[in-house]
Motif scaffolding. Structure first.
Motif, PDB file in Angstrom:
ATOM      1  N   PHE A  16       0.839  -1.198   0.000  1.00  0.00           N
ATOM      2  CA  PHE A  16       0.000   0.000   0.000  1.00  0.00           C
ATOM      3  C   PHE A  16       0.877   1.253   0.000  1.00  0.00           C
ATOM      4  O   PHE A  16       0.632   2.192  -0.760  1.00  0.00           O
ATOM      5  CB  PHE A  16      -0.933   0.011   1.215  1.00  0.00           C
ATOM      6  N   ARG A  19       2.124   2.197  -3.152  1.00  0.00           N
ATOM      7  CA  ARG A  19       1.017   2.525  -4.055  1.00  0.00           C
ATOM      8  C   ARG A  19       0.685   1.401  -5.037  1.00  0.00           C
ATOM      9  O   ARG A  19       0.168   1.647  -6.121  1.00  0.00           O
ATOM     10  CB  ARG A  19       1.274   3.835  -4.786  1.00  0.00           C
ATOM     11  N   TYR A  21      -1.757  -0.913  -5.083  1.00  0.00           N
ATOM     12  CA  TYR A  21      -3.010  -1.220  -4.405  1.00  0.00           C
ATOM     13  C   TYR A  21      -3.556  -2.596  -4.761  1.00  0.00           C
ATOM     14  O   TYR A  21      -4.212  -3.227  -3.934  1.00  0.00           O
ATOM     15  CB  TYR A  21      -4.036  -0.118  -4.675  1.00  0.00           C
ATOM     16  N   ASP A  22      -3.276  -3.072  -5.976  1.00  0.00           N
ATOM     17  CA  ASP A  22      -3.721  -4.416  -6.345  1.00  0.00           C
ATOM     18  C   ASP A  22      -3.046  -5.471  -5.472  1.00  0.00           C
ATOM     19  O   ASP A  22      -3.716  -6.354  -4.931  1.00  0.00           O
ATOM     20  CB  ASP A  22      -3.423  -4.696  -7.820  1.00  0.00           C
ATOM     21  N   ALA A  24      -1.526  -4.974  -2.622  1.00  0.00           N
ATOM     22  CA  ALA A  24      -1.898  -4.750  -1.216  1.00  0.00           C
ATOM     23  C   ALA A  24      -3.238  -5.404  -0.921  1.00  0.00           C
ATOM     24  O   ALA A  24      -3.383  -6.119   0.087  1.00  0.00           O
ATOM     25  CB  ALA A  24      -1.950  -3.254  -0.914  1.00  0.00           C
ATOM     26  N   ALA A  25      -4.209  -5.188  -1.798  1.00  0.00           N
ATOM     27  CA  ALA A  25      -5.532  -5.782  -1.595  1.00  0.00           C
ATOM     28  C   ALA A  25      -5.440  -7.308  -1.581  1.00  0.00           C
ATOM     29  O   ALA A  25      -6.066  -7.972  -0.748  1.00  0.00           O
ATOM     30  CB  ALA A  25      -6.503  -5.316  -2.682  1.00  0.00           C
ATOM     31  N   ASN A  49      -7.683  -1.379   6.232  1.00  0.00           N
ATOM     32  CA  ASN A  49      -6.694  -1.188   5.177  1.00  0.00           C
ATOM     33  C   ASN A  49      -7.179  -1.724   3.841  1.00  0.00           C
ATOM     34  O   ASN A  49      -6.928  -1.119   2.787  1.00  0.00           O
ATOM     35  CB  ASN A  49      -5.372  -1.859   5.558  1.00  0.00           C
ATOM     36  N   HIS A  52      -9.310   0.806   2.321  1.00  0.00           N
ATOM     37  CA  HIS A  52      -8.503   1.869   1.694  1.00  0.00           C
ATOM     38  C   HIS A  52      -8.011   1.446   0.313  1.00  0.00           C
ATOM     39  O   HIS A  52      -8.020   2.246  -0.627  1.00  0.00           O
ATOM     40  CB  HIS A  52      -7.312   2.230   2.564  1.00  0.00           C
ATOM     41  N   CYS A  53      -7.577   0.198   0.185  1.00  0.00           N
ATOM     42  CA  CYS A  53      -7.134  -0.294  -1.125  1.00  0.00           C
ATOM     43  C   CYS A  53      -8.263  -0.223  -2.146  1.00  0.00           C
ATOM     44  O   CYS A  53      -8.072   0.275  -3.260  1.00  0.00           O
ATOM     45  CB  CYS A  53      -6.638  -1.739  -1.021  1.00  0.00           C
ATOM     46  N   TYR A  54      -9.418  -0.732  -1.753  1.00  0.00           N
ATOM     47  CA  TYR A  54     -10.560  -0.705  -2.666  1.00  0.00           C
ATOM     48  C   TYR A  54     -10.932   0.731  -3.034  1.00  0.00           C
ATOM     49  O   TYR A  54     -11.257   1.023  -4.181  1.00  0.00           O
ATOM     50  CB  TYR A  54     -11.764  -1.406  -2.048  1.00  0.00           C
ATOM     51  N   LYS A  56      -8.930   3.340  -3.167  1.00  0.00           N
ATOM     52  CA  LYS A  56      -7.905   3.832  -4.089  1.00  0.00           C
ATOM     53  C   LYS A  56      -8.099   3.262  -5.494  1.00  0.00           C
ATOM     54  O   LYS A  56      -7.732   3.881  -6.477  1.00  0.00           O
ATOM     55  CB  LYS A  56      -6.503   3.485  -3.581  1.00  0.00           C
ATOM     56  N   GLN A  57      -8.688   2.068  -5.575  1.00  0.00           N
ATOM     57  CA  GLN A  57      -8.963   1.424  -6.862  1.00  0.00           C
ATOM     58  C   GLN A  57     -10.311   1.860  -7.445  1.00  0.00           C
ATOM     59  O   GLN A  57     -10.715   1.361  -8.475  1.00  0.00           O
ATOM     60  CB  GLN A  57      -8.961  -0.102  -6.698  1.00  0.00           C
TER      61      GLN A  57
END
Length: 99
Positions: A16, A19, A21-22, A24-25, A49, A52-54, A56-57
């Motif tokens: 994360f 950056r 995000y994929d 990280a998720a 968290n 947050h990833c979702y 950001k996506q």
């Protein structure tokens, strides 16, 4: 260890911050998969968290679902309520965001 949820949680945090995000998720989802149905306040940060990833996506509905699960684990967390409101705002659902 490939079965240590805390290790996957840390990987998610690092990804994360990078950056990615994929990835990280994926790591946070793996944590929850390893936990099974035994969600508790211990896993609230992972759910938060993941939300947050979702977000950001731009996967807003999934973000809101994750935040709501985080609230189930820790119902008095003001940051989670703020994240839900912010996500509804980004979604363009201003009335719900205000509530």
């Amino acid at each position: 260890c490939s079965f240590d949820p805390l290790a996957f949680n840390e990987i998610g945090v690092v990804r994360f911050l990078q950056r990615d995000y994929d990835e990280a998720a994926t790591a946070f989802e793996k944590v929850l998969q390893l936990c099974g149905q035994q969600l508790s306040s211990t896993w609230e940060p992972t759910l938060f968290n993941l939300g947050h990833c979702y977000r950001k996506q731009h996967r807003f509905d999934l973000a809101i679902q994750s935040y709501n699960k985080a609230l189930h684990c820790s119902p008095r967390n003001a940051s989670t309520y703020s994240a839900i409101g912010f996500t509804y705002h980004l979604k363009g659902d201003f009335d719900v965001a205000i509530d």
